[in-house]
Design a protein around this motif. Structure first.
Motif, short mmCIF file in Angstrom:
data_model
loop_
_atom_site.label_atom_id
_atom_site.label_comp_id
_atom_site.label_asym_id
_atom_site.label_seq_id
_atom_site.Cartn_x
_atom_site.Cartn_y
_atom_site.Cartn_z
N GLU A 105 43.44 39.61 36.08
CA GLU A 105 42.93 39.60 37.45
C GLU A 105 43.01 38.18 38.03
O GLU A 105 43.31 37.22 37.32
N THR A 122 43.38 28.37 41.71
CA THR A 122 43.45 29.83 41.68
C THR A 122 44.54 30.26 40.72
O THR A 122 45.60 29.63 40.66
N GLY A 144 30.91 35.22 49.89
CA GLY A 144 31.78 35.40 48.73
C GLY A 144 31.06 35.16 47.43
O GLY A 144 29.96 34.59 47.40
N ASP A 193 30.07 40.25 44.77
CA ASP A 193 30.56 40.38 46.15
C ASP A 193 31.34 41.68 46.24
O ASP A 193 32.41 41.80 45.64
N ILE A 201 38.18 44.18 48.23
CA ILE A 201 38.13 43.25 47.10
C ILE A 201 36.67 43.01 46.68
O ILE A 201 35.81 42.75 47.53
N GLY A 203 34.16 40.73 43.91
CA GLY A 203 34.21 39.47 43.19
C GLY A 203 32.96 39.25 42.37
O GLY A 203 31.88 39.76 42.70
N SER A 219 35.10 32.38 39.66
CA SER A 219 34.92 33.79 40.02
C SER A 219 36.15 34.58 39.63
O SER A 219 37.24 34.02 39.41
N CYS A 220 35.96 35.89 39.55
CA CYS A 220 37.05 36.82 39.31
C CYS A 220 37.07 37.83 40.45
O CYS A 220 36.03 38.40 40.79
N SER A 221 38.24 38.04 41.05
CA SER A 221 38.40 39.00 42.14
C SER A 221 39.23 40.18 41.66
O SER A 221 40.21 40.00 40.92
#
Length: 260
Positions: A105, A122, A144, A193, A201, A203, A219-221
């Motif tokens: 991810e 990122t 976010g 999020d 999406i 998060g 973070s992971c989205s």
């Protein structure tokens, strides 16, 4: 004119910085001379002279007609230098790689700057590719996972009064709603999020506590279309482990200069 640390600001320097910030915020939308003069509330002739100075030095670029202006390549060079010289960004990058490889991810590193979070690094998912890099971009902290993880490290008394800007129908727009969410973040140890910043999406954010209060977060989205309860549990477990590894690798203070 405002003073900083008892020293009076230099008007020309402040105006130059304000101009660069205006151009940077416009992204791929170039501006005309009059637009910039109006935005900074300065005479057209003064704005023209400033623009020509910055064009000559590469901080601003102009089109072949000389009527449109945008941010120049020297801004990129300076931004890259910021990232390359920051020991914490360098230390976290390998762990972003590990998280992205393990989860498949998109993962991020962000830093709180005033009321916004700035993306510092990122790693994109191979299944959800973006055409525009997020590095260097800003997002209001209230909308976010990165920002909420960092806001939760601070007392609610520091929250500004609403209403807050909304990116989606799910964005918190009131101080009360955001404060209630942050209480949940503190209880869980991470933020969630669910389409608050980007439709479709979700998060999950984790503050990095090598500073107090934390300035950085990861973070992971993930697209909500493939987010199952089991997948969410896996993401949280991996990201929590990655946070522990980062904090162990970057001890409190981290050997970094304590910039203001």
């Amino acid at each position: 004119m405002p003073e900083t640390g008892g020293v009076r600001q230099v008007k020309s320097a402040a105006r130059t910085v304000e101009l660069l910030e205006v151009l940077a915020a416009r992204g791929d939308r170039p501006a005309r001379l009059q637009e910039l003069a109006d935005a900074l509330e300065v005479p057209r002739s003064s704005m023209y002279a400033l623009l020509q100075t910055l064009v000559a030095r590469g901080w601003v670029r102009t089109d072949v007609t000389g009527s449109l202006y945008g941010i120049g390549i020297h801004a990129l060079l300076t931004g890259t230098s910021y990232l390359d010289s920051d020991p914490r960004v360098r230390a976290v990058r390998p762990y972003l790689d590990e998280a992205s490889t393990t989860l498949g991810e998109t993962v991020h590193l962000g830093r709180l700057d005033g009321r916004d979070v700035v993306y510092l690094a990122t790693r994109e998912s191979h299944e959800y590719l973006r055409t525009i890099s997020r590095v260097g971009r800003r997002l209001p902290a209230h909308m976010g996972a990165l920002g909420k993880a960092l806001l939760a490290e601070r007392p609610d008394a520091e929250l500004t009064e609403g209403p807050y800007e909304a990116a989606t129908p799910r964005t918190h727009t009131s101080r009360e709603s955001l404060a209630a969410d942050l209480a949940g973040v503190r209880g869980r140890g991470h933020s969630v999020d669910r389409e608050e910043g980007v439709p479709g999406i979700a998060g999950f954010g984790f503050a990095l506590r090598y500073d107090s209060p934390a300035q950085d977060a990861i973070s992971c989205s993930v697209p909500v279309a493939r987010l199952t309860p089991e997948r969410e549990e896996r993401i949280v477990a991996v990201m929590r482990e990655i946070r522990m590894k980062v904090e162990a690798a970057v001890p409190a203070g981290g050997g970094a200069v304590h910039w203001r």
